[in-house]
Each structure stands twice: as structure tokens, then as C-alpha cells.
Design a protein around this motif. Structure first.
Motif, mmCIF file in Angstrom:
data_model
loop_
_atom_site.group_PDB
_atom_site.id
_atom_site.type_symbol
_atom_site.label_atom_id
_atom_site.label_comp_id
_atom_site.label_asym_id
_atom_site.label_seq_id
_atom_site.Cartn_x
_atom_site.Cartn_y
_atom_site.Cartn_z
ATOM 1 N N LEU A 10 68.940 78.233 171.819
ATOM 2 C CA LEU A 10 69.933 77.778 172.790
ATOM 3 C C LEU A 10 71.043 76.929 172.173
ATOM 4 C CD1 LEU A 10 67.520 76.788 175.690
ATOM 5 C CD2 LEU A 10 69.056 78.749 175.635
ATOM 6 N N ALA A 11 70.894 76.528 170.923
ATOM 7 C CA ALA A 11 71.877 75.655 170.280
ATOM 8 C C ALA A 11 73.193 76.382 170.068
ATOM 9 C CB ALA A 11 71.337 75.156 168.942
ATOM 10 N N CYS A 12 74.259 75.611 170.063
ATOM 11 C CA CYS A 12 75.598 76.168 169.834
ATOM 12 C C CYS A 12 75.783 76.415 168.343
ATOM 13 C CB CYS A 12 76.652 75.194 170.353
ATOM 14 S SG CYS A 12 78.324 75.810 170.164
ATOM 15 N N LYS A 13 76.265 77.584 168.009
ATOM 16 C CA LYS A 13 76.448 77.948 166.603
ATOM 17 C C LYS A 13 77.797 77.480 166.060
ATOM 18 C CE LYS A 13 72.638 80.368 166.815
ATOM 19 N NZ LYS A 13 71.573 79.539 167.279
ATOM 20 N N ALA A 14 78.686 77.054 166.945
ATOM 21 C CA ALA A 14 80.026 76.636 166.518
ATOM 22 C C ALA A 14 79.960 75.283 165.817
ATOM 23 C CB ALA A 14 80.945 76.551 167.728
ATOM 24 N N GLU A 15 80.989 74.999 165.059
ATOM 25 C CA GLU A 15 81.053 73.731 164.339
ATOM 26 C C GLU A 15 81.196 72.576 165.333
ATOM 27 O OE1 GLU A 15 83.884 71.692 161.012
ATOM 28 O OE2 GLU A 15 83.612 73.869 160.965
ATOM 29 N N LYS A 16 80.582 71.465 164.998
ATOM 30 C CA LYS A 16 80.591 70.308 165.885
ATOM 31 C C LYS A 16 82.025 69.812 166.103
ATOM 32 C CE LYS A 16 77.710 66.343 166.722
ATOM 33 N NZ LYS A 16 76.665 65.496 166.244
ATOM 34 N N ARG A 17 82.306 69.431 167.333
ATOM 35 C CA ARG A 17 83.599 68.905 167.779
ATOM 36 C C ARG A 17 84.708 69.973 167.841
ATOM 37 N NH1 ARG A 17 81.191 64.560 168.524
ATOM 38 N NH2 ARG A 17 80.794 62.888 167.084
ATOM 39 N N SER A 18 84.347 71.220 167.686
ATOM 40 C CA SER A 18 85.346 72.282 167.854
ATOM 41 C C SER A 18 85.515 72.546 169.356
ATOM 42 C CB SER A 18 84.908 73.564 167.140
ATOM 43 O OG SER A 18 83.747 74.079 167.746
ATOM 44 N N GLU A 66 83.179 72.958 174.815
ATOM 45 C CA GLU A 66 82.950 73.734 176.037
ATOM 46 C C GLU A 66 81.453 73.896 176.302
ATOM 47 O OE1 GLU A 66 83.617 78.314 177.416
ATOM 48 O OE2 GLU A 66 85.224 77.383 176.238
ATOM 49 N N TRP A 67 80.700 74.196 175.235
ATOM 50 C CA TRP A 67 79.234 74.315 175.358
ATOM 51 C C TRP A 67 78.624 72.986 175.772
ATOM 52 C CZ3 TRP A 67 75.565 71.808 172.185
ATOM 53 C CH2 TRP A 67 74.242 72.205 172.378
ATOM 54 N N ARG A 68 79.137 71.897 175.205
ATOM 55 C CA ARG A 68 78.608 70.547 175.468
ATOM 56 C C ARG A 68 78.837 70.138 176.915
ATOM 57 N NH1 ARG A 68 76.879 66.054 176.217
ATOM 58 N NH2 ARG A 68 76.730 64.327 174.785
ATOM 59 N N ASP A 69 79.945 70.556 177.498
ATOM 60 C CA ASP A 69 80.251 70.193 178.880
ATOM 61 C C ASP A 69 79.595 71.124 179.892
ATOM 62 O OD1 ASP A 69 81.787 68.081 178.014
ATOM 63 O OD2 ASP A 69 83.651 69.252 177.986
ATOM 64 N N GLY A 70 79.086 72.260 179.458
ATOM 65 C CA GLY A 70 78.520 73.237 180.384
ATOM 66 C C GLY A 70 77.009 73.119 180.525
ATOM 67 N N ASP A 71 76.427 74.173 181.105
ATOM 68 C CA ASP A 71 74.979 74.200 181.335
ATOM 69 C C ASP A 71 74.195 74.495 180.060
ATOM 70 O OD1 ASP A 71 75.263 73.638 183.996
ATOM 71 O OD2 ASP A 71 75.337 75.756 184.605
ATOM 72 N N GLY A 72 74.839 75.062 179.058
ATOM 73 C CA GLY A 72 74.150 75.387 177.810
ATOM 74 C C GLY A 72 73.562 74.156 177.148
ATOM 75 N N TRP A 73 74.308 73.058 177.199
ATOM 76 C CA TRP A 73 73.822 71.818 176.589
ATOM 77 C C TRP A 73 72.611 71.277 177.340
ATOM 78 C CZ3 TRP A 73 73.746 66.624 178.239
ATOM 79 C CH2 TRP A 73 73.402 65.727 177.229
ATOM 80 N N ARG A 74 72.666 71.350 178.670
ATOM 81 C CA ARG A 74 71.535 70.858 179.481
ATOM 82 C C ARG A 74 70.268 71.680 179.219
ATOM 83 N NH1 ARG A 74 75.895 70.578 182.659
ATOM 84 N NH2 ARG A 74 76.563 68.503 183.324
#
Length: 193
Positions: free
Chosen positions: A85-93, A98-106
Motif C-alpha cells: 500500500l506504500a506510495c512508490k513516488a519520491e517523498k514530498r513530490s 496527493e497520496w498522503r492527503d487521500g485514503d491511501g495513506w490511511r
């Protein structure tokens, strides 16, 4: 009297007993490091995952270390779910934000919470970050399909010089050692009726 008191005292007070078990467990886990990770390569153990200690200490260490390994093994499922479930994009990109603000992070937080709790519980017992990382990343994945019995104690024939204490090896069971398969006879047997 020591009725219903579990464990040996080793002539130490309780905090010293805990420190002894913690240091033995850390020593056993840290032998699993790569040879390059040792300060001096000649000080690296000949056989990883094995230490020599006295027989009573090895018998006390065994349940202590096996409970820690069991916690790490149970956390492997949640670690895999969280990794998926982790985001593969570079941190702070932008994609990461977008992933951090959405349901994916939760979902990622919910999936990784049991693994984080297990890491914290093991760290509370060991108090060594390197040992905890080795336990969760290198040792525990070996034993995912095994219900217990991660270590073995082998008695050594020669006593310790000085006080003639009984010595023993305590080591992690290798991955091939726990395959429960029947040996097939190499000689063909004919059945007569």
C-alpha cells in the motif's frame, strides 16, 4: 523459598538478570550481520547465528529469544500489506502529497500499525535498533511458515577453562533443518502377494 518463580537467578538481582538475557539475545542476533558490517572482518563469526555460552544461560535465553522471533514473524503479514500500500513516488513530490492527503495513506497506516507495535514491543525488550532491524528484516522472514522452535541448544563436550562450567552452543535453526519430509528408500522394494 522460590515457589512458582520462573527462571534462574544466576546470583544476580532482577535488573541484572534482564540485562544478561538482553545482551545474550543481542549478541545472538548480531551474529547474523554480513561480514562487511563488522568493524574488523576477522572478528566476524565463522558461523552466523551461533554463540557459545553456559548451558543454564542458553536454556534461559531460548524462550526469551523465541518469543521475540514469534512477535517478528507475526508482524511479517502486516509488513507485506503495508509495503504493497506504500506510495512508490519520491517523498514530498506532488504524487506523494496527493497520496498522503487521500485514503491511501490511511490504509497504509492501518496496515502498518501491527508491525509498528510489534517492533516497539521488541525494541522495549532489546533496546538495540540494529538488532531489531536484523530480527524483522533478515531473521523473521525465514521462519514465517514455522510454528516455533527457532533455536537449538547443543551441549559442548569440553567444560569452560577456569571454573569448569558446562558450555553450550545456542543457534538459530537453519531453513533446511525444519523441512519435515520422509526419507525415501533408495532401494526399490518389490511387494509380493
Amino acid at each position: 523459598m522460590r515457589h512458582r518463580r520462573i527462571g534462574k537467578k544466576f546470583g544476580r538481582n532482577p535488573s541484572h538478570q534482564r540485562a544478561l538475557l538482553r545482551n545474550l539475545a543481542i549478541a545472538l542476533i548480531l551474529t547474523e550481520r554480513d561480514k562487511e558490517d563488522f568493524l574488523e572482518e576477522e572478528k566476524a563469526p565463522k558461523t552466523p547465528g551461533r554463540i557459545v555460552t553456559t548451558l543454564p544461560k542458553a536454556k534461559e535465553l531460548r524462550p526469551f529469544i523465541e518469543k521475540l522471533i514469534t512477535k517478528a514473524v507475526k508482524a511479517q503479514d502486516s509488513m507485506k500489506k503495508a509495503e504493497a500500500l506504500a506510495c512508490k513516488a519520491e517523498k514530498r513530490s506532488a504524487e506523494w502529497k496527493e497520496w498522503r492527503d487521500g485514503d491511501g495513506w490511511r490504509e497504509w497506516v492501518a496496515a502498518s500499525a501491527p508491525a509498528l507495535a510489534a517492533r516497539r514491543a521488541v525494541y522495549a525488550k532489546l533496546n538495540n535498533r540494529e538488532a531489531v532491524a536484523l530480527l524483522f528484516n533478515k531473521i523473521a522472514p525465514r521462519y514465517v511458515g514455522r510454528p516455533g522452535g527457532y533455536t537449538r541448544i547443543l551441549k559442548l563436550a569440553t567444560p569452560r577453562l577456569g571454573d569448569a562450567g558446562k558450555q553450550a552452543l545456542i543457534e538459530f535453526v537453519a531453513q533446511d533443518d525444519f523441512r519435515n519430509k520422509k526419507e525415501v528408500s533408495s532401494i526399490p522394494v518389490e511387494v509380493t502377494e
